[in-house]
Structures are given as C-alpha cells and as structure tokens.
Design a protein around this motif. Structure first.
Motif, PDB file in Angstrom:
ATOM      1  N   ARG A 214       0.847  -1.192   0.000  1.00 15.53           N
ATOM      2  CA  ARG A 214       0.000   0.000   0.000  1.00 15.53           C
ATOM      3  C   ARG A 214       0.880   1.238   0.000  1.00 15.53           C
ATOM      4  NH1 ARG A 214      -5.542  -0.807   1.448  1.00 15.53           N
ATOM      5  NH2 ARG A 214      -5.945  -2.954   2.104  1.00 15.53           N
ATOM      6  N   VAL A 215       0.447   2.264  -0.750  1.00 17.63           N
ATOM      7  CA  VAL A 215       1.139   3.552  -0.691  1.00 17.63           C
ATOM      8  C   VAL A 215       0.256   4.545   0.062  1.00 17.63           C
ATOM      9  CG1 VAL A 215       2.354   3.102  -2.844  1.00 17.63           C
ATOM     10  CG2 VAL A 215       0.253   4.446  -2.889  1.00 17.63           C
ATOM     11  N   HIS A 216       0.897   5.556   0.624  1.00 16.48           N
ATOM     12  CA  HIS A 216       0.168   6.509   1.474  1.00 16.48           C
ATOM     13  C   HIS A 216      -0.860   7.317   0.676  1.00 16.48           C
ATOM     14  CE1 HIS A 216      -0.603   9.172   4.830  1.00 16.48           C
ATOM     15  NE2 HIS A 216      -0.394  10.204   4.028  1.00 16.48           N
ATOM     16  N   GLY A 217      -0.488   7.773  -0.533  1.00 21.37           N
ATOM     17  CA  GLY A 217      -1.461   8.559  -1.285  1.00 21.37           C
ATOM     18  C   GLY A 217      -0.950   9.051  -2.615  1.00 21.37           C
ATOM     19  N   VAL A 218      -1.905   9.461  -3.475  1.00 23.13           N
ATOM     20  CA  VAL A 218      -1.575  10.043  -4.776  1.00 23.13           C
ATOM     21  C   VAL A 218      -2.547  11.184  -5.035  1.00 23.13           C
ATOM     22  CG1 VAL A 218      -3.051   8.446  -6.119  1.00 23.13           C
ATOM     23  CG2 VAL A 218      -1.103   9.555  -7.220  1.00 23.13           C
ATOM     24  N   GLU A 219      -2.041  12.267  -5.645  1.00 28.80           N
ATOM     25  CA  GLU A 219      -2.866  13.427  -5.961  1.00 28.80           C
ATOM     26  C   GLU A 219      -3.447  13.289  -7.364  1.00 28.80           C
ATOM     27  OE1 GLU A 219      -0.677  17.012  -5.427  1.00 28.80           O
ATOM     28  OE2 GLU A 219      -0.157  16.581  -3.337  1.00 28.80           O
ATOM     29  N   LEU A 220      -4.739  13.604  -7.476  1.00 34.72           N
ATOM     30  CA  LEU A 220      -5.444  13.590  -8.755  1.00 34.72           C
ATOM     31  C   LEU A 220      -6.138  14.941  -8.910  1.00 34.72           C
ATOM     32  CD1 LEU A 220      -7.026  10.052  -8.323  1.00 34.72           C
ATOM     33  CD2 LEU A 220      -5.037  10.619  -9.735  1.00 34.72           C
ATOM     34  N   GLY A 221      -5.396  15.936  -9.376  1.00 29.95           N
ATOM     35  CA  GLY A 221      -5.932  17.281  -9.424  1.00 29.95           C
ATOM     36  C   GLY A 221      -6.242  17.760  -8.019  1.00 29.95           C
ATOM     37  N   LYS A 222      -7.461  18.259  -7.804  1.00 30.10           N
ATOM     38  CA  LYS A 222      -7.834  18.734  -6.472  1.00 30.10           C
ATOM     39  C   LYS A 222      -8.276  17.598  -5.554  1.00 30.10           C
ATOM     40  CE  LYS A 222     -12.737  19.962  -7.146  1.00 30.10           C
ATOM     41  NZ  LYS A 222     -13.718  21.076  -7.131  1.00 30.10           N
ATOM     42  N   TYR A 223      -8.339  16.387  -6.095  1.00 30.83           N
ATOM     43  CA  TYR A 223      -8.714  15.226  -5.295  1.00 30.83           C
ATOM     44  C   TYR A 223      -7.476  14.401  -4.962  1.00 30.83           C
ATOM     45  CZ  TYR A 223     -13.353  16.497  -6.942  1.00 30.83           C
ATOM     46  OH  TYR A 223     -14.501  17.192  -7.220  1.00 30.83           O
TER      47      TYR A 223
END
Length: 372
Positions: A214-223
């Motif tokens: 699992r990775v902590h997170g990814v940005e998708l524009g403003k989401y």
C-alpha cells in the motif's frame, strides 16, 4: 460490461461478427488476440511486428491488418481501422477474468469525441465536441500529456507519509488494478516493508511477477486517494524503453472507478468527479489464493498460486486444487468475481472450501486476515 475491473464492449468486427474487446486507454493499437477469427474471415496481413509483453521484456509476434471496420450497431462505427493481430493468444484473459474476450480496443478509435466513462452505470458516452458543454461543478480538470495515443498524468505520490515523489502515470483503463509502479524508476518508489511477493496481474504474455503493498497517497488534481493497494514491478532498464515515455507506472480501473471520468484527447484534459465509492477502503484478497477460471463457460476454478504463510497455505490448499464448492454453494453457481469477493470479506471470517485433488474431495477452512 464491467467485469473483474475491466471495461468490455461488444463490437461487430468487419461489419457483422460480434466480438468482445477490452476498452483500453493504455493501448496504442487495437489488437485482436484470436487469430483464428481473422483467418476465418480471410483478413489480409500486411507485415509482421514485434510487440513487447506486459513484463516489458518478452517479444510477441503480431501482424498488421488494414481497413478493418468496427461497429456498435445504431451507435457508432469506425469504417477503416489499422489493427494488430497476435500470432498466438498470449493474453489468456479468460483465465484471469472468467469471461470471453477477443481483443483490446484502443480508445484512440473514439478520440475525436469527448469520452465520458460512468463506472457505476456501466456506460460510456461519446459526445460531439462542438455540442458538448462541461457542467463543471464538482469536476476537477487536469491537464495531461498525450504520447503515442496514450494519456499521461504528471502528479505527486507518497509511498510513505514523509516521502514525496514526482511521477508520470499512464491512465490505463486496460488495467484491472488501482495503481502499479515501476519500482526502479525512482529511488522513492520501492515497495514498503510489509509488501508481499505476488502475481500482480495478467496482461499480454501472461502473469506479471512483483510485489503488492500500500502507498500513502496520490494526488489527482484537487482530489486525492489514500492507503491505495499498489503493485510494484521491476523493469529491465537495459532495454530501449522510449515507448514507456519515461513513465513511473499506471493508474487502473480500480482507482479510476471511484470517479466519473471525462477524457478530452483534443485539448489534453481529463475531468474527474467523485462517485459514491470515492471514500471506500481499498480491499485486497485476505486468503492468499490466486484463482483462474477454466472449462465450459469458465465455471471451473483452479488454484493458480498459494501465498506462503497465508490463511490458504495454513489451511492446506495447494496449487492445482480445483475448487468445487464455496460456503456450501457449488462452484458452478458462482463466477470468478463472486469467489474473489468472498475471499475479500472481513478479517476473522471463516470460509469453507471444498477442493478436488487427485480425485479426492477435501474440505478446507480458511480464516481470512489482512495480508497487506
């Protein structure tokens, strides 16, 4: 259809033969995987090509065919497409998804339209761009890069909370997973400590080996999305990888399906609007079983792999076992998606399986738990 996290369209091939194709924004070319069909229709092959398999090193042989017509009756048609036809069916998609598929449809066939993908309703809408008006609202526009008919997103990703990596990710509706990273393309993209060695998917050329974590997170524009199940693949960097466009991995349907997705190839934009699944947990198999579907109507289920030390291994299930019943339901009444959903139920749940091995029926009980 939306089956096992793949978008499947039924399309008439050369005007009359209905075939099933995966709708694939990650494919540069449309590919027919069943050469016997094109042979039967006496399609003329112009030249031979070498295509790189999903492991990014195995060469596959394909033939170019020109002037192929595709129709979705009463909806849309492409009168003269150039496609590739595989010499052999390297794909074996049926085993992985439990449904017939005859090829891969590159989304470039629809690129003159505004393309809207609604995963919840299982509908792709094609809009004439002169008539289409975006209702912005909750949509987030994101500028993307186009290269060889593919869409790339440049963004930021955190494998761990305190490590930010700039990444280029292919938007790939031909991938039935959330996120895949090439672990040797950036120093921060290595698998987390609790990752497991596993088959990370199926593609042209067969199963892909790697790690799952699992990775902590990814940005998708403003989401953004957090705690994402992620597959890590090491690529052979000694090859000429220009066709990868220096990408670090890809985003697949399991993440994209949390949004209503709009693609605009002409303006190099994608638009995202959260769906009802936007905040759902990313759930991974809790049994340690990899299962393939075979037989008539894909109603026979064979254990393809057992993760060492997993609940399935502890229950004594072995590679090659045939699953004949799940929770007292005969396997013939289930499909592959049903079985996989059962094996993702909450930790602590006991699942009763009946398997057949060397002619013997064996009852096995798996106690599910989190593996990553």
């Amino acid at each position: 259809e939306y089956v096992n996290n793949f978008i499947i369209l039924t399309i008439n091939f050369n005007g009359f033969l209905p075939l099933k194709f995966i709708f694939d924004t990650g494919a540069e070319h449309t590919i027919l995987t069943k050469r016997q069909i094109s042979d039967l229709l006496r399609v003329r092959y112009e030249r031979e090509f070498r295509v790189t398999g999903s492991d990014l090193k195995t060469p596959l042989i394909a033939y170019l065919a020109r002037g192929i017509r595709f129709d979705i009756p009463d909806k849309v048609f492409a009168p003269s497409e150039d496609i590739l036809i595989l010499q052999e069916d390297y794909f074996r998609f049926e085993e992985y998804a439990g449904v017939d598929v005859h090829g891969i449809l590159s989304s470039v066939a629809f690129s003159k339209f505004i393309i809207q993908i609604n995963y919840e309703r299982k509908i792709i809408s094609l809009f004439d761009r002169e008539m289409y008006k975006m209702r912005e609202g909750d949509y987030a526009p994101i500028s993307v890069e186009l290269f060889r008919n593919k869409i790339y997103l440049n963004t930021s990703l955190r494998v761990l909370p305190d490590s930010v990596a700039p990444v280029k990710l292919l938007i790939d509706t031909g991938a039935g997973l959330p996120l895949l990273l090439f672990s040797n393309t950036h120093p921060l993209l290595h698998p987390p400590a609790n990752s497991i060695s596993s088959n990370i998917g199926m593609g042209l050329g067969g199963y892909i080996e790697g790690y799952t974590g699992r990775v902590h997170g990814v940005e998708l524009g403003k989401y953004a999305q957090k705690n994402i199940i992620t597959y890590f693949q090491q690529i052979d960097s000694s090859q000429n990888l220009d066709y990868l466009n220096k990408r670090n991995g890809l985003i697949g349907n399991t993440l994209l399906s949390r949004f209503l997705v709009v693609l605009d190839y002409q303006k190099a934009l994608i638009w995202l609007k959260p769906s009802r699944e936007y905040e759902d947990e990313f759930v991974y198999d809790r049994s340690g079983l990899s299962i393939i579907a075979t037989g008539r109507k894909f109603s026979e289920f064979i254990v393809q792999n057992v993760l060492p030390g997993s609940p399935a291994a502890e229950a004594g299930i072995e590679r090659g076992d045939r699953i004949v019943a799940v929770r007292r339901t005969p396997a013939g009444f289930l499909n592959l998606s049903d079985i996989q959903r059962i094996l993702q139920k909450k930790p602590g749940k006991q699942i009763r399986l009946v398997v057949k091995r060397d002619g013997r029926r064996l009852v096995k009980k798996i106690v599910l738990r989190d593996l990553i």
